[in-house]
Design an enzyme around this catalytic site. Structure first.
Site, PDB file in Angstrom:
ATOM      1  N   LYS A 152       0.854  -1.196   0.000  1.00  0.00           N
ATOM      2  CA  LYS A 152       0.000   0.000   0.000  1.00  0.00           C
ATOM      3  C   LYS A 152       0.887   1.242   0.000  1.00  0.00           C
ATOM      4  O   LYS A 152       1.772   1.399   0.852  1.00  0.00           O
ATOM      5  CB  LYS A 152      -0.838   0.011   1.281  1.00  0.00           C
ATOM      6  CG  LYS A 152      -2.309  -0.215   1.064  1.00  0.00           C
ATOM      7  CD  LYS A 152      -2.993  -0.107   2.395  1.00  0.00           C
ATOM      8  CE  LYS A 152      -4.470  -0.090   2.257  1.00  0.00           C
ATOM      9  NZ  LYS A 152      -5.125   0.055   3.560  1.00  0.00           N
TER      10      LYS A 152
HETATM   11  C1  E4P Z   1      -8.349   0.083   3.856  1.00  0.00           C
HETATM   12  O1  E4P Z   1      -7.622  -0.065   2.905  1.00  0.00           O
HETATM   13  C2  E4P Z   1      -8.343   1.324   4.656  1.00  0.00           C
HETATM   14  O2  E4P Z   1      -7.138   1.466   5.302  1.00  0.00           O
HETATM   15  C3  E4P Z   1      -9.490   1.326   5.626  1.00  0.00           C
HETATM   16  O3  E4P Z   1     -10.644   0.860   4.957  1.00  0.00           O
HETATM   17  C4  E4P Z   1      -9.725   2.675   6.256  1.00  0.00           C
HETATM   18  O4  E4P Z   1     -10.913   2.637   6.981  1.00  0.00           O
HETATM   19  P1  E4P Z   1     -11.327   3.759   8.058  1.00  0.00           P
HETATM   20  O5  E4P Z   1     -11.652   5.020   7.319  1.00  0.00           O
HETATM   21  O6  E4P Z   1     -12.549   3.187   8.735  1.00  0.00           O
HETATM   22  O7  E4P Z   1     -10.156   3.914   8.968  1.00  0.00           O
END
Ligand code: E4P
Length: 215
Positions: free
Chosen positions: A83
Site C-alpha cells: 500500500k
Molecule cells: C483500507 O484499505 C483502509 O485502510 C481502511 O478501509 C480505512 O478505513 P477507516 O476510514 O474506517 O479507517
C-alpha cells in the site's frame, strides 16, 4: 465483487476465513497497531490463512524509502500487496514497483482523478475511502462510480477496492456500481449476514417442524 476483510486481527481472520467468502485482506498502520505484536509476523500469518492479496502499507514519505520498504514487505510473502499513499512520491514509487512486478494498492484516494494518476503509474489496485468522504459531507460512493467510469473509458486494468466501508449500504452500492472489490470490517461483514426476518423464519420453521413431530 470480491470481498476482502479490512482488519489485522488474526482471530477475526481465522474465523471469517472459514466462511469461504473472504478472498483477501487490507491492513494499515492503525489496524496493525491495534493488533499489536510483530507486524511482519502478523502480515505473514494473514497471508497463510487467506492465500490471497494482503495489503500492507509503507510508512516512508519519500520515493526511495517507500521503494525500499515495499521490497521488504514483498519479501514477507508472495501474497503481499504494498500500500502506497497517493502523493507525488507515492506515484514515483508505484511506477518503479510496477516495473519490478511488485503489486501496489494506492491508498487514501479521495477524488477520481487521483485514481486516474495512480492507474497511469501502474497501480494494481486503488482504494477510495468512502466512509471518510461521507464523514465530511461528501458522497464517497460517487467517487467510486466516477473511477470505474474513467477506468472503463480508457481500459485500465487497475482494480478498485472500496475502502473505509462503514455499513452494509456501502457494500450494496459498491456491488451495484460494479466495483471490483470491497474491503469490509469484520463487524460489517457480520451485519450483512444477519436479517431479523431470516431469524424469525428459521424460528417458525423449527416450531412447525416440532408440531409435525408431535402429531
Ligand atoms: C483500507 O484499505 C483502509 O485502510 C481502511 O478501509 C480505512 O478505513 P477507516 O476510514 O474506517 O479507517
Amino acid at each position: 465483487m470480491k470481498i476482502f476483510v479490512d482488519t489485522a486481527s488474526i482471530k477475526e481472520i481465522e474465523d471469517l476465513a472459514q466462511w469461504g467468502i473472504i478472498e483477501g485482506a487490507t491492513t494499515n498502520p492503525t489496524l496493525l497497531s491495534e493488533e499489536g505484536g510483530d507486524p511482519v509476523k502478523v502480515i505473514k500469518r494473514i497471508c497463510e490463512i487467506l492465500k490471497g492479496p494482503v495489503s500492507a502499507e509503507v510508512v516512508s514519505q519519500d520515493c526511495d524509502g517507500m521503494v525500499r520498504e515495499a521490497r521488504e514487505l514483498a519479501r514477507i510473502d508472495e501474497h503481499v500487496v504494498v500500500k502506497i499513499p497517493m502523493t507525488v512520491e507515492g506515484l514515483k514509487a508505484v511506477k518503479i514497483l510496477s516495473r519490478d512486478g511488485i503489486k501496489t494498492n494506492v491508498t487514501l484516494i479521495f477524488q477520481p482523478v487521483q485514481a486516474l494518476l495512480a492507474a497511469k503509474a501502474g497501480a494494481t489496485y486503488v482504494s477510495p475511502f468512502v466512509g471518510r468522504l461521507d464523514d465530511i459531507g461528501h458522497t464517497g460512493l460517487e467517487v467510486v462510480g466516477q473511477i470505474l467510469q474513467i477506468y472503463e473509458n480508457y481500459g485500465f486494468g487497475t482494480q478498485v477496492i472500496v475502502a473505509s466501508v462503514r455499513h452494509p449500504l456501502h457494500v450494496l452500492d459498491a456491488a451495484l456500481m460494479g466495483a471490483h472489490i470491497a474491503t469490509i470490517p469484520p463487524k460489517v461483514i457480520r451485519q450483512i449476514v444477519n436479517h431479523p426476518l431470516t431469524d424469525i423464519g428459521i424460528d417458525k420453521f423449527l416450531k412447525d417442524w416440532e408440531k409435525l413431530k408431535g402429531k
